[in-house]
Design an enzyme around this catalytic site. Structure first.
Site, mmCIF file in Angstrom:
data_model
loop_
_atom_site.group_PDB
_atom_site.id
_atom_site.type_symbol
_atom_site.label_atom_id
_atom_site.label_comp_id
_atom_site.label_asym_id
_atom_site.label_seq_id
_atom_site.Cartn_x
_atom_site.Cartn_y
_atom_site.Cartn_z
ATOM 1 N N TYR A 195 0.859 -1.186 0.000
ATOM 2 C CA TYR A 195 0.000 0.000 0.000
ATOM 3 C C TYR A 195 0.894 1.234 0.000
ATOM 4 O O TYR A 195 1.882 1.295 0.725
ATOM 5 C CB TYR A 195 -0.879 0.004 1.259
ATOM 6 C CG TYR A 195 -1.754 1.232 1.382
ATOM 7 C CD1 TYR A 195 -3.054 1.237 0.893
ATOM 8 C CD2 TYR A 195 -1.274 2.398 1.985
ATOM 9 C CE1 TYR A 195 -3.851 2.374 0.992
ATOM 10 C CE2 TYR A 195 -2.062 3.531 2.085
ATOM 11 C CZ TYR A 195 -3.351 3.511 1.588
ATOM 12 O OH TYR A 195 -4.136 4.640 1.677
ATOM 13 N N GLU A 236 -3.382 7.557 -4.034
ATOM 14 C CA GLU A 236 -3.375 6.279 -3.321
ATOM 15 C C GLU A 236 -3.202 5.128 -4.305
ATOM 16 O O GLU A 236 -3.897 5.077 -5.323
ATOM 17 C CB GLU A 236 -4.693 6.099 -2.559
ATOM 18 C CG GLU A 236 -4.719 4.837 -1.709
ATOM 19 C CD GLU A 236 -6.092 4.582 -1.090
ATOM 20 O OE1 GLU A 236 -7.103 4.531 -1.833
ATOM 21 O OE2 GLU A 236 -6.149 4.431 0.146
#
Ligand code: ADP
Ligand code: MG
Length: 395
Positions: free
Chosen positions: A117, A205
């Site tokens: 992530y 993101e």
């Protein structure tokens, strides 16, 4: 402002953030053309383009499962795309109403060795951009933060000097990369920060960021949002806006310079000033009600804007009552009163209306309303106004 994954990936490509390219289709007729360049036998991923995450685990309103699907042939990819287009996808982030898929994105499937992530956003507490990285990719990051807080690496960036090479390298080390991958990751983080900074992003993101079996690091998903207040200096970004993804009431409000955000309650608020609007929403909640919107008509709204504000409020079928709470400073109470009267003439107000006016020209405003013959309830204090509208709306 949010953009779609396929648009975000084009920005990634411009900034040297590795990701796969792909093709989009917005109609059934466009599907075959979009698939032309894909190899006949390879696997293809078909991805619904909506401004919400959690698509992979989402379900369409007709029961069809998965907003991101793997196809083993072009034919299958086309069939999946046909099912997705025009269908409404419900994910954890869309709410039960879901979002209609108006575009699908085809991209080559890749094998995944490990998922990570990576995100950059603005940390309000330190007023600095923060890079958030984790080895727990593919998972819901809020869940990781809650259950495995040690697995989240936060790196704060001084906005005046930007990200430093050593910071990007530290992130690569902390994620456990070795050898050539440290170089790949450092470059990727530096480039992603450059995108965040130059395009006035609110957030970028990547979930998941992956390592392929061959050892390449790349973004498999891309979510980018921008600071609305900076859009005036980002014309190319502004062009990426997809009005289909936005609440029509919010679009209408922005055309008239009104700050309007739709909420899911039933008491509409018309207020001047963001602070007073927040306080009004709080006090509605305090008395057991639920606001249908945040609406700040601003410090210098005119009669026409107030009329538009009423029209927008009344176009929401959930609205069971309206609370007007105006503190006349620069904005004068008589202007608001005239706005309410003008609005009532052009749209019939069939729900209870409580008006609390205070400040400049308050007597004139009250008099105008009294003499207008409008059916409304006047209140002097904010508490009284909120209590009355909550009572009236629940009848
Ligand atoms: P969302 O986060 O909205 O669910 P993603 O783009 O992250 O959408 O896709 C969901 C999952 O689908 C990913 O976590 C990944 O496992 C898989 N996936 C997405 N794109 C690809 C791809 N090109 N090749 C292989 N798997 C993919
Ligand atoms: Mg994702």
């Amino acid at each position: 402002m949010n953009i779609h994954e396929h648009q975000a990936k084009e920005l990634f490509a411009d900034y040297g953030v590795p990701c796969q390219s792909g093709k989009i289709a917005a109609t059934r007729e466009e599907i075959a053309g979009a698939l032309v360049d894909f190899p006949d036998t390879g696997k293809i991923v078909v991805k619904s383009q909506i401004h919400a995450g959690g698509r992979g685990k989402g379900t369409f309103l007709d029961g069809y499962k998965g907003g991101v699907k793997l196809a083993s042939s072009k034919k299958e990819a086309a069939e999946i795309a046909e099912k997705m287009l025009g269908n409404t996808l419900v994910t954890q982030q869309t709410g039960p109403a879901g979002r209609q898929v108006q575009t699908v994105y085809f991209t080559e499937a890749t094998d995944i060795k490990k998922e990570y992530y990576l995100a950059i956003l603005l940390d309000r507490a330190t007023s600095k951009p923060v890079v958030i990285a984790s080895t727990e990719g593919g998972m819901d990051i809020e869940k990781v933060a809650e259950e495995l807080p040690d697995k989240i690496i936060r790196t704060f960036i001084d906005p005046t000097i930007g990200i430093q090479g050593f910071q990007a390298r530290q992130i690569a080390f902390a994620l456990g990369f070795e050898g050539d991958q440290i170089k790949q990751m450092t470059k990727l983080v530096m480039n992603l920060y450059r995108l965040f900074d130059e395009k006035d992003c609110a957030m970028v993101e990547i979930n998941p960021l992956i390592v392929t079996p061959e050892g390449h690091i790349m973004a498999l998903d891309a979510k980018v949002s921008f600071d609305d207040n900076a859009l005036f200096r980002q014309p190319e970004i502004r062009n990426l806006r997809d009005l289909n993804e936005e609440d029509p009431k919010e679009i209408e409000a922005s055309k008239h310079g009104l700050n309007y955000i739709a909420l899911d309650g039933n008491i509409a608020c018309l207020v001047n000033g963001a602070g007073l609007a927040m306080a009004t929403m709080d006090i509605i909640k305090y008395f057991g009600g639920s606001p249908a919107n945040f609406l700040d008509v601003g410090g210098s709204a005119n009669e026409e804007q107030v009329t538009h504000a009423f029209k927008i409020i009344l176009s929401d079928p959930n609205v069971k009552g309206i609370l007007v709470n105006i503190f006349g400073g620069i904005m004068k109470c008589d202007i608001i009163a005239n706005g309410i009267i003008a609005a009532a003439k052009s749209v019939s107000i069939k729900v209870p209306l409580v008006v609390r006016l205070e400040g400049t020209n308050v007597e004139m405003g009250k008099k105008l309303l009294q003499e207008s013959g409008l059916s409304l309830v006047a209140a002097d204090s904010l508490a009284e106004a909120a209590e009355k509208i909550v009572q009236l709306a629940s009848k």
